[in-house]
Enzyme design. Structure first.
Site, PDB file in Angstrom:
ATOM      1  N   CYS A 119       0.816  -1.225   0.000  1.00 43.68           N
ATOM      2  CA  CYS A 119       0.000   0.000   0.000  1.00 43.68           C
ATOM      3  C   CYS A 119       0.845   1.269   0.000  1.00 43.68           C
ATOM      4  CB  CYS A 119      -0.927   0.018   1.211  1.00 43.68           C
ATOM      5  SG  CYS A 119      -2.067  -1.365   1.214  1.00 43.68           S
ATOM      6  N   HIS A 263      -3.741   7.207   1.323  1.00 41.39           N
ATOM      7  CA  HIS A 263      -4.017   5.871   0.804  1.00 41.39           C
ATOM      8  C   HIS A 263      -5.424   5.478   1.234  1.00 41.39           C
ATOM      9  CE1 HIS A 263      -3.997   1.653   0.147  1.00 41.39           C
ATOM     10  NE2 HIS A 263      -3.902   1.354   1.422  1.00 41.39           N
ATOM     11  N   ASN A 293      -9.985  -0.661  -1.807  1.00 45.28           N
ATOM     12  CA  ASN A 293      -8.547  -0.462  -1.612  1.00 45.28           C
ATOM     13  C   ASN A 293      -7.809  -1.096  -2.796  1.00 45.28           C
ATOM     14  OD1 ASN A 293      -5.879  -0.543  -0.802  1.00 45.28           O
ATOM     15  ND2 ASN A 293      -6.313  -1.289   1.269  1.00 45.28           N
TER      16      ASN A 293
HETATM   17  O1  UT7 Z   1      -4.242  -0.914   3.083  1.00 42.31           O
HETATM   18  C1  UT7 Z   1      -3.635  -1.099   4.327  1.00 42.31           C
HETATM   19  C2  UT7 Z   1      -4.067  -2.365   4.878  1.00 42.31           C
HETATM   20  N1  UT7 Z   1      -5.424  -2.511   5.307  1.00 42.31           N
HETATM   21  C3  UT7 Z   1      -6.046  -1.740   6.223  1.00 42.31           C
HETATM   22  O2  UT7 Z   1      -5.605  -0.669   6.592  1.00 42.31           O
HETATM   23  C4  UT7 Z   1      -7.284  -2.299   6.822  1.00 42.31           C
HETATM   24  C5  UT7 Z   1      -7.303  -2.099   8.316  1.00 42.31           C
HETATM   25  N2  UT7 Z   1      -8.396  -2.779   8.999  1.00 42.31           N
HETATM   26  C6  UT7 Z   1      -9.688  -2.578   8.739  1.00 42.31           C
HETATM   27  O3  UT7 Z   1     -10.027  -1.814   7.867  1.00 42.31           O
HETATM   28  C7  UT7 Z   1     -10.718  -3.237   9.616  1.00 42.31           C
HETATM   29  O4  UT7 Z   1     -10.072  -3.869  10.699  1.00 42.31           O
HETATM   30  C8  UT7 Z   1     -11.619  -4.264   8.870  1.00 42.31           C
HETATM   31  C9  UT7 Z   1     -12.540  -3.533   7.910  1.00 42.31           C
HETATM   32  C10 UT7 Z   1     -10.749  -5.248   8.124  1.00 42.31           C
HETATM   33  C11 UT7 Z   1     -12.483  -5.030   9.858  1.00 42.31           C
HETATM   34  O5  UT7 Z   1     -13.224  -4.147  10.676  1.00 42.31           O
HETATM   35  P1  UT7 Z   1     -13.284  -4.396  12.256  1.00 42.31           P
HETATM   36  O6  UT7 Z   1     -14.198  -3.380  12.791  1.00 42.31           O
HETATM   37  O7  UT7 Z   1     -11.873  -4.372  12.756  1.00 42.31           O
HETATM   38  O8  UT7 Z   1     -13.958  -5.822  12.354  1.00 42.31           O
HETATM   39  P2  UT7 Z   1     -13.387  -7.174  12.986  1.00 42.31           P
HETATM   40  O9  UT7 Z   1     -12.225  -7.667  12.213  1.00 42.31           O
HETATM   41  O10 UT7 Z   1     -13.180  -6.967  14.453  1.00 42.31           O
HETATM   42  O11 UT7 Z   1     -14.596  -8.142  12.788  1.00 42.31           O
HETATM   43  C12 UT7 Z   1     -15.803  -7.958  13.497  1.00 42.31           C
HETATM   44  C13 UT7 Z   1     -16.711  -9.107  13.150  1.00 42.31           C
HETATM   45  C14 UT7 Z   1     -16.060 -10.467  13.351  1.00 42.31           C
HETATM   46  O12 UT7 Z   1     -17.044 -11.345  13.855  1.00 42.31           O
HETATM   47  P3  UT7 Z   1     -17.093 -11.695  15.425  1.00 42.31           P
HETATM   48  O13 UT7 Z   1     -15.771 -12.367  15.710  1.00 42.31           O
HETATM   49  O14 UT7 Z   1     -17.262 -10.405  16.118  1.00 42.31           O
HETATM   50  O15 UT7 Z   1     -18.263 -12.613  15.510  1.00 42.31           O
HETATM   51  C15 UT7 Z   1     -15.703 -10.894  11.948  1.00 42.31           C
HETATM   52  O16 UT7 Z   1     -15.669 -12.293  11.785  1.00 42.31           O
HETATM   53  O17 UT7 Z   1     -17.096  -9.049  11.779  1.00 42.31           O
HETATM   54  C16 UT7 Z   1     -16.832 -10.308  11.137  1.00 42.31           C
HETATM   55  N3  UT7 Z   1     -16.473 -10.062   9.760  1.00 42.31           N
HETATM   56  C17 UT7 Z   1     -17.391  -9.898   8.779  1.00 42.31           C
HETATM   57  N4  UT7 Z   1     -18.732  -9.939   8.810  1.00 42.31           N
HETATM   58  C18 UT7 Z   1     -19.373  -9.706   7.649  1.00 42.31           C
HETATM   59  C19 UT7 Z   1     -15.233  -9.925   9.205  1.00 42.31           C
HETATM   60  N5  UT7 Z   1     -15.351  -9.683   7.886  1.00 42.31           N
HETATM   61  C20 UT7 Z   1     -16.679  -9.655   7.604  1.00 42.31           C
HETATM   62  C21 UT7 Z   1     -17.405  -9.438   6.423  1.00 42.31           C
HETATM   63  N6  UT7 Z   1     -18.754  -9.477   6.487  1.00 42.31           N
HETATM   64  N7  UT7 Z   1     -16.811  -9.179   5.243  1.00 42.31           N
END
Ligand code: UT7
Length: 336
Positions: A119, A263, A293
């Site tokens: 990235c 980014h 992204n």
């Molecule tokens: O480009 C540089 C690299 N990337 C980034 O900068 C991305 C940085 N991170 C993020 O943008 C966020 O952490 C995410 C968008 C990836 C995830 O958001 P979050 O608020 O951190 O969610 P989480 O990973 O804590 O997941 C919450 C819940 C989980 O379920 P449980 O364990 O709470 O039951 C996940 O399994 O959401 C679930 N989950 C989804 N649900 C529906 C994860 N992905 C999905 C999905 N659809 N696509």
């Protein structure tokens, strides 16, 4: 003093629009979850043809973006003496895509190199172009960020935390030596390899004879893996640090900045950074809702859109900032 001015910008994204609802047909996810957690509404993915391959290569997209940048810059393609292509995903393991672009643009043996900095790749590539120009290694550098992500995504529920975020596309700029008081003022570049495994794609692995086997594929080690919450936390902090560092290095303050081009990783990161830096939304560029992204391509795609929309004009002070796998991060300060 020799400076490096950005004279033209261009972008290309595949025509195939993939909505959040389309993804909900492939995995357990929802439009609401994706919008709320990331701000993404749709992204572009290359089309897969009847032969099982994408109908466009990463080099194809890069060439289309580059042709637009060449036209906007008003230069002749033969003026380009160096290509720098930033990507996570070259079309083949080697050579890098730079040489395919050299061939497709019909350039006469211009230098070509790839930067594999995820990235942060385009920010590193702009800094490299600036260094080449100031040290008179090159006069006119074509700098591109381009990715085909979609073919490397686990499009099942197992991979949903990553595969809903990423899109395909390319952005390009022409950077040329100038004596005028404009161009790239300075850059800052950082990395912290201890976090490499918090966002990486492991296989194929050079230390494993044959590089990949069925077990690795069954375990999904050929797909990217990310510790999302950790990346989010580090990204927000490093974006702000890099903006402050590059401004201080260049002798400016945040009040001088006309446009921040971050980014495009997550709308929540962009909003948090804008708020912490005290920038109103008009001074922070965002297009993640449309493209997701696109890794090394987000910054040059955003630059091209900002120019087309009249939000980036000659004389503006611009900061680009990025964070990604490595971890790597950095920023460029530019007088447009
Ligand atoms: O480009 C540089 C690299 N990337 C980034 O900068 C991305 C940085 N991170 C993020 O943008 C966020 O952490 C995410 C968008 C990836 C995830 O958001 P979050 O608020 O951190 O969610 P989480 O990973 O804590 O997941 C919450 C819940 C989980 O379920 P449980 O364990 O709470 O039951 C996940 O399994 O959401 C679930 N989950 C989804 N649900 C529906 C994860 N992905 C999905 C999905 N659809 N696509």
């Amino acid at each position: 003093m020799l400076r490096s001015a950005i004279l033209g910008t261009g972008l290309y994204v595949p025509e195939n629009i993939v909505t959040n609802d389309d993804l909900a047909q492939l995995m357990e996810t929802s439009d609401q979850w994706i919008r709320e957690r990331s701000g993404i509404q749709e992204r572009r993915w290359v089309t897969i043809g009847e032969d099982g391959y994408a109908t466009q290569t990463g080099a194809d997209m890069a060439v289309l973006a580059s042709e637009r940048a060449i036209e906007e810059a008003g230069i002749h393609k033969d003026d380009i003496d160096q290509i720098i292509f930033a990507t996570v995903n070259p079309d083949v393991t080697f050579p890098g895509n730079g040489v395919f672009i050299e061939e497709r643009l019909g350039l006469n043996t211009a230098g070509a190199m790839d930067i594999r900095n995820q990235c942060t790749g385009f920010v590193y590539a702009l800094a490299a172009a600036d260094g080449f120009i100031r040290s008179e290694v090159a006069k006119t550098v074509l700098v591109i960020g381009g990715e085909i992500h979609s073919t490397a995504m686990d499009q099942t529920t197992r991979g949903r935390d990553i595969s809903v975020l990423f899109g395909d596309g390319a952005g390009a700029v022409i950077v040329q030596a100038t004596d005028e008081d404009r161009g790239i003022i300075t850059s800052v570049l950082h990395s912290q390899g201890r976090f490499a495994k918090d966002l990486w794609l492991e296989a194929p692995i050079a230390t494993y004879p044959g590089r990949i086997d069925q077990q690795m594929i069954d375990d999904g080690r050929h797909f990217p893996h990310m510790n999302g919450k950790m990346v989010f936390k580090h990204a927000t902090r490093r974006f702000c640090e890099s903006i402050n560092e590059v401004l201080e290095k260049g002798g400016y303050t945040i009040d001088d900045v006309d446009l921040l081009i971050p980014h495009q990783a997550n709308q929540r990161i962009t909003d948090a950074v804008g708020q912490r830096m005290g920038l109103s939304p008009e001074r922070v560029f965002s297009n993640i809702a449309k493209y997701g992204n696109t890794t090394a391509a987000t910054v040059p795609i955003a630059m091209a859109e900002a120019v087309a929309e009249g939000r980036l004009k000659r004389g503006d002070l611009v900061v680009t900032v990025a964070f990604g796998s490595g971890f790597t991060w950095g920023a460029n300060l530019i007088r447009w």
